[in-house]
Design an enzyme around this catalytic site. Structure first.
Site, short mmCIF file in Angstrom:
data_model
loop_
_atom_site.label_atom_id
_atom_site.label_comp_id
_atom_site.label_asym_id
_atom_site.label_seq_id
_atom_site.Cartn_x
_atom_site.Cartn_y
_atom_site.Cartn_z
N HIS A 39 -33.72 -70.28 -36.99
CA HIS A 39 -33.02 -69.70 -38.13
C HIS A 39 -34.03 -69.12 -39.12
O HIS A 39 -35.25 -69.34 -38.99
CB HIS A 39 -32.12 -70.75 -38.81
CG HIS A 39 -32.85 -71.90 -39.40
ND1 HIS A 39 -32.86 -73.16 -38.85
CD2 HIS A 39 -33.61 -71.99 -40.52
CE1 HIS A 39 -33.58 -73.97 -39.60
NE2 HIS A 39 -34.06 -73.28 -40.61
P1 TYD Z 1 -30.29 -78.16 -38.49
O1 TYD Z 1 -30.30 -77.03 -39.45
O2 TYD Z 1 -29.55 -77.96 -37.21
O3 TYD Z 1 -31.79 -78.60 -38.15
P2 TYD Z 1 -32.99 -77.72 -37.55
O4 TYD Z 1 -33.14 -76.53 -38.42
O5 TYD Z 1 -34.16 -78.65 -37.63
O6 TYD Z 1 -32.68 -77.36 -36.15
O7 TYD Z 1 -29.72 -79.44 -39.24
C1 TYD Z 1 -29.22 -80.55 -38.55
C2 TYD Z 1 -28.06 -81.15 -39.37
O8 TYD Z 1 -28.53 -81.68 -40.60
C3 TYD Z 1 -26.98 -80.14 -39.68
O9 TYD Z 1 -25.73 -80.77 -39.50
C4 TYD Z 1 -27.19 -79.84 -41.15
C5 TYD Z 1 -27.81 -81.11 -41.67
N1 TYD Z 1 -28.73 -80.91 -42.82
C6 TYD Z 1 -28.36 -81.36 -44.07
O10 TYD Z 1 -27.27 -81.92 -44.28
N2 TYD Z 1 -29.25 -81.19 -45.11
C7 TYD Z 1 -30.45 -80.58 -44.95
O11 TYD Z 1 -31.23 -80.46 -45.92
C8 TYD Z 1 -30.80 -80.11 -43.64
C9 TYD Z 1 -32.12 -79.42 -43.41
C10 TYD Z 1 -29.90 -80.29 -42.61
#
Ligand code: TYD
Length: 134
Positions: free
Chosen positions: A49
């Protein structure tokens, strides 16, 4: 490419080592959010992302992880594997995390509160947002 590796000052003596990070000093923004990743797996990549506004510093507190960073024109790789080095990722950068070592622990310091609306999770949308932004 809107990223850089920052070498933090290590305060070390015979008791061990310590790194201190302060807003607008070692961290080039005000930290609003801290999150961390653990129990990651080598064959499970993450990220994929970009953010329009968010800035982050990522630190491999333990273990290692390979980052792919992409500004829409160039794609570079960074191995993050030291607790005294921070990976700064600025605005409009596509990031992927690959090859987590077992037991890897990544800490992320972020400039904004969590906002899912601010995520660009599709690479073509990322390229389009760069074009629209110019
Ligand atoms: P995700 O964005 O998929 O992680 P990565 O970018 O590492 O692949 O996030 C995983 C889960 O955590 C998703 O359900 C969103 C949640 N999340 C939060 O609630 N707060 C945050 O600050 C972050 C980064 C993720």
């Amino acid at each position: 490419m809107n990223y850089k590796l920052i070498d933090f000052t290590v305060h070390g003596d015979n008791r061990g080592k310590l790194v201190a990070l302060e807003n607008n000093k070692e961290i080039p923004f005000e930290v609003k959010r801290v999150y961390y990743m653990f129990d990651t797996l080598p064959n499970e990549a993450r990220g994929f992302h970009a953010h329009k506004e968010l800035e982050q510093i990522i630190i491999a507190m333990d273990g290692a992880c390979r980052f792919i960073l992409d500004d829409g024109e160039k794609r570079e790789q960074v191995l993050l594997n030291r607790p005294d080095v921070g990976l700064y990722i600025g605005k409009n950068m596509w990031r992927e995390m690959h090859d987590f070592s077992y037991g890897c622990k990544l800490v992320v310091l972020a400039s904004e509160y969590y906002d899912e609306q601010e995520y660009i999770r599709n690479y073509d949308d990322f390229l389009k947002s760069l074009k629209d932004g110019k």
